[in-house]
Design a protein around this motif. Structure first.
Motif, PDB file in Angstrom:
ATOM      1  N   GLY A  85     -24.642 -43.179  20.503  1.00  0.00           N
ATOM      2  CA  GLY A  85     -25.175 -41.863  20.156  1.00  0.00           C
ATOM      3  C   GLY A  85     -26.247 -41.880  19.084  1.00  0.00           C
ATOM      4  N   VAL A  86     -27.015 -42.964  19.030  1.00  0.00           N
ATOM      5  CA  VAL A  86     -28.052 -43.072  18.001  1.00  0.00           C
ATOM      6  C   VAL A  86     -29.443 -42.824  18.600  1.00  0.00           C
ATOM      7  CG1 VAL A  86     -29.246 -44.695  16.450  1.00  0.00           C
ATOM      8  CG2 VAL A  86     -26.738 -44.653  16.544  1.00  0.00           C
ATOM      9  N   ASP A  87     -30.210 -41.970  17.944  1.00  0.00           N
ATOM     10  CA  ASP A  87     -31.611 -41.730  18.297  1.00  0.00           C
ATOM     11  C   ASP A  87     -32.428 -42.819  17.604  1.00  0.00           C
ATOM     12  OD1 ASP A  87     -34.319 -40.935  18.054  1.00  0.00           O
ATOM     13  OD2 ASP A  87     -33.781 -38.823  18.240  1.00  0.00           O
TER      14      ASP A  87
ATOM     15  N   GLU B  45     -21.341 -57.464  13.503  1.00  0.00           N
ATOM     16  CA  GLU B  45     -20.231 -57.467  12.556  1.00  0.00           C
ATOM     17  C   GLU B  45     -19.424 -56.155  12.615  1.00  0.00           C
ATOM     18  OE1 GLU B  45     -21.477 -58.320   8.569  1.00  0.00           O
ATOM     19  OE2 GLU B  45     -19.440 -58.792   7.898  1.00  0.00           O
ATOM     20  N   HIS B  46     -20.114 -55.048  12.860  1.00  0.00           N
ATOM     21  CA  HIS B  46     -19.407 -53.771  12.942  1.00  0.00           C
ATOM     22  C   HIS B  46     -18.430 -53.704  14.117  1.00  0.00           C
ATOM     23  CE1 HIS B  46     -21.379 -51.574   9.738  1.00  0.00           C
ATOM     24  NE2 HIS B  46     -22.532 -52.060  10.128  1.00  0.00           N
ATOM     25  N   PHE B  47     -18.684 -54.495  15.146  1.00  0.00           N
ATOM     26  CA  PHE B  47     -17.881 -54.402  16.373  1.00  0.00           C
ATOM     27  C   PHE B  47     -16.857 -55.517  16.530  1.00  0.00           C
ATOM     28  CE2 PHE B  47     -21.926 -52.231  17.325  1.00  0.00           C
ATOM     29  CZ  PHE B  47     -21.439 -51.003  17.746  1.00  0.00           C
ATOM     30  N   GLN B  48     -16.930 -56.558  15.673  1.00  0.00           N
ATOM     31  CA  GLN B  48     -16.200 -57.780  16.009  1.00  0.00           C
ATOM     32  C   GLN B  48     -14.681 -57.641  16.087  1.00  0.00           C
ATOM     33  OE1 GLN B  48     -17.173 -60.907  13.244  1.00  0.00           O
ATOM     34  NE2 GLN B  48     -16.824 -59.625  11.473  1.00  0.00           N
ATOM     35  N   TRP B  49     -14.093 -56.762  15.319  1.00  0.00           N
ATOM     36  CA  TRP B  49     -12.628 -56.643  15.410  1.00  0.00           C
ATOM     37  C   TRP B  49     -12.189 -55.377  16.154  1.00  0.00           C
ATOM     38  CZ3 TRP B  49     -11.609 -61.350  14.451  1.00  0.00           C
ATOM     39  CH2 TRP B  49     -12.186 -62.040  13.385  1.00  0.00           C
ATOM     40  N   LEU B  50     -13.112 -54.618  16.683  1.00  0.00           N
ATOM     41  CA  LEU B  50     -12.766 -53.389  17.419  1.00  0.00           C
ATOM     42  C   LEU B  50     -12.406 -53.708  18.867  1.00  0.00           C
ATOM     43  CD1 LEU B  50     -15.653 -50.988  16.283  1.00  0.00           C
ATOM     44  CD2 LEU B  50     -13.347 -51.170  15.327  1.00  0.00           C
ATOM     45  N   PRO B  51     -11.565 -52.895  19.486  1.00  0.00           N
ATOM     46  CA  PRO B  51     -11.250 -53.120  20.900  1.00  0.00           C
ATOM     47  C   PRO B  51     -12.499 -53.024  21.791  1.00  0.00           C
ATOM     48  CG  PRO B  51      -9.634 -51.659  19.902  1.00  0.00           C
ATOM     49  CD  PRO B  51     -10.724 -51.845  18.887  1.00  0.00           C
ATOM     50  N   LEU B  58     -15.049 -45.333  15.869  1.00  0.00           N
ATOM     51  CA  LEU B  58     -15.997 -45.439  14.754  1.00  0.00           C
ATOM     52  C   LEU B  58     -15.893 -44.250  13.810  1.00  0.00           C
ATOM     53  CD1 LEU B  58     -19.143 -46.322  16.928  1.00  0.00           C
ATOM     54  CD2 LEU B  58     -17.550 -47.928  15.857  1.00  0.00           C
ATOM     55  N   ASP B  59     -15.599 -44.517  12.534  1.00  0.00           N
ATOM     56  CA  ASP B  59     -15.609 -43.427  11.574  1.00  0.00           C
ATOM     57  C   ASP B  59     -17.051 -43.201  11.090  1.00  0.00           C
ATOM     58  OD1 ASP B  59     -16.195 -45.429   9.752  1.00  0.00           O
ATOM     59  OD2 ASP B  59     -14.160 -45.534   8.970  1.00  0.00           O
ATOM     60  N   ARG B  61     -18.562 -43.639   8.294  1.00  0.00           N
ATOM     61  CA  ARG B  61     -19.171 -44.746   7.545  1.00  0.00           C
ATOM     62  C   ARG B  61     -19.678 -45.846   8.471  1.00  0.00           C
ATOM     63  NH1 ARG B  61     -15.923 -48.535   3.188  1.00  0.00           N
ATOM     64  NH2 ARG B  61     -17.329 -50.302   3.408  1.00  0.00           N
ATOM     65  N   LYS B  62     -18.870 -46.176   9.467  1.00  0.00           N
ATOM     66  CA  LYS B  62     -19.252 -47.213  10.419  1.00  0.00           C
ATOM     67  C   LYS B  62     -20.442 -46.738  11.274  1.00  0.00           C
ATOM     68  CE  LYS B  62     -16.376 -50.845  12.415  1.00  0.00           C
ATOM     69  NZ  LYS B  62     -16.626 -51.759  11.294  1.00  0.00           N
ATOM     70  N   ARG B  63     -20.448 -45.477  11.645  1.00  0.00           N
ATOM     71  CA  ARG B  63     -21.555 -44.963  12.451  1.00  0.00           C
ATOM     72  C   ARG B  63     -22.866 -45.018  11.678  1.00  0.00           C
ATOM     73  NH1 ARG B  63     -19.831 -39.898  16.169  1.00  0.00           N
ATOM     74  NH2 ARG B  63     -21.995 -40.288  16.796  1.00  0.00           N
ATOM     75  N   GLU B  64     -22.792 -44.738  10.389  1.00  0.00           N
ATOM     76  CA  GLU B  64     -24.006 -44.829   9.583  1.00  0.00           C
ATOM     77  C   GLU B  64     -24.489 -46.274   9.486  1.00  0.00           C
ATOM     78  OE1 GLU B  64     -25.175 -42.794   5.470  1.00  0.00           O
ATOM     79  OE2 GLU B  64     -24.163 -44.717   5.151  1.00  0.00           O
ATOM     80  N   GLY B  65     -23.546 -47.180   9.285  1.00  0.00           N
ATOM     81  CA  GLY B  65     -23.907 -48.593   9.216  1.00  0.00           C
ATOM     82  C   GLY B  65     -24.559 -49.053  10.517  1.00  0.00           C
ATOM     83  N   ILE B  66     -23.973 -48.663  11.623  1.00  0.00           N
ATOM     84  CA  ILE B  66     -24.516 -49.039  12.937  1.00  0.00           C
ATOM     85  C   ILE B  66     -25.908 -48.452  13.120  1.00  0.00           C
ATOM     86  CG2 ILE B  66     -24.221 -48.618  15.424  1.00  0.00           C
ATOM     87  CD1 ILE B  66     -21.129 -48.883  14.844  1.00  0.00           C
TER      88      ILE B  66
END
Lengths: 118, 118, 118, 118
Positions: A85-87, B45-51, B58-59, B61-66
């Motif tokens: 969902g990123v622009d 790195e943001h995705f490595q431990w997520l299913p 994604l909370d 904070r994580k969405r901003e990082g991504i």
């Protein structure tokens, strides 16, 4: 009529490509991030033994390979942005503004150290 | 007046940013390819431990990082394409056409194996 | 007589391999770091569309590919450590001790968040 | 009594570390491959703006960072090999033999082109 913006156009094309192949099931953000990293490495591979990678070090074959890999990176990047969902354009403009504040031209001129080393 | 295309706009902005800081000396294609790979890893790195990395994992904070990492990847990609003389939009359209021929929808539907495994 | 330690043995073999081919001129730490990242991506590629990569998802062909890529990663890692004067075994033991202090078992049990998120 | 081989020793230590933290659930081969790629990028980051990365370009702080990242790469590599049932030493010796056959010293001396370019 003005042409559609590149990033919007590529988002539409990659969506259609995945849908037609029923590949959306594989395109989780996690998998797309991995695929993106693999394509970037294929790009890096073209440069790894070169002195700088400047144009005069690249023959026609290498330039074609680089062009294709740059395209692959962009295509996965567009898909990953779409799924999260990123622009992309807005995000890049926002990041440029942050970078301008983080690395003031007057302070960092000619110095490649990372911000956190200042 | 129609808006400038995103990729052209970002190329102009990144050129100005580097020139103002006298950073072009560091921006060889080889170095930019390395920097690109580093930014992609920060994204991975943001995705490595997520299913799967789907939005509901994604909370904020994580969405901003991504979002910031996606932007960094695009910005280095635009700069690398600029230095190697590649028109990113044209390259991506060319690659999409090659991919359509390489993976005919009727043949690969729902199958994620690589082309060379067929 | 006891067998030579693996890491010492591989360091000796990679040194001889490079010398015999006069490839040391290409093996700057920077280039070896790039080559290492390329090999890791070839390893990642085997896992990118798999659910988890557990053994029962890997056929014989994939297992062979993974074995070869793991070897390539180790071989470049040994060479990069050699060129930067790092004793890999000592560095790994030092890092394990740091990790034990950074992630106390009682505190992080079953939680994969990064240290800096605590 | 002879010392345990480094790679066996590190395998035992990383197993115990993960078990004590109940982190094995996160350590799928896929996730470990991603983590490995992230650590390699942190290593690459140290070299990206340097001319060659030779020892005289590295200050004490950078050398410590490189040592820690080399260690992280080795530790994830050992864990990934463990989960995929690969004997790293045997795999590396097998690959060295393949490389010797693929790149005969007499033929490739002083030439960094990839095998498939010959």
């Amino acid at each position: 009529m003005s042409r559609q913006d590149s990033l919007d156009e590529l988002r539409g094309l990659t969506r259609a490509f995945a849908t037609e192949r029923d590949w959306e099931q594989f395109h989780t953000p996690k998998n797309l991030a991995m695929a993106l990293s693999v394509e970037v490495a294929e790009l890096v591979e073209h440069f790894q033994w070169l002195p700088t990678g400047a144009l005069d070090e690249l023959d026609e074959r290498k330039r074609e390979g680089i062009r294709h890999e740059l395209a692959d990176v962009l295509l996965y990047l567009v898909q990953l942005a779409d799924k999260t969902g990123v622009d992309l354009r807005a995000a890049a403009l926002e990041k440029m503004a942050l970078n301008r504040a983080k690395y003031p031209a007057a302070q960092v001129k000619g110095d490649a150290r990372k911000y956190d080393e200042y």
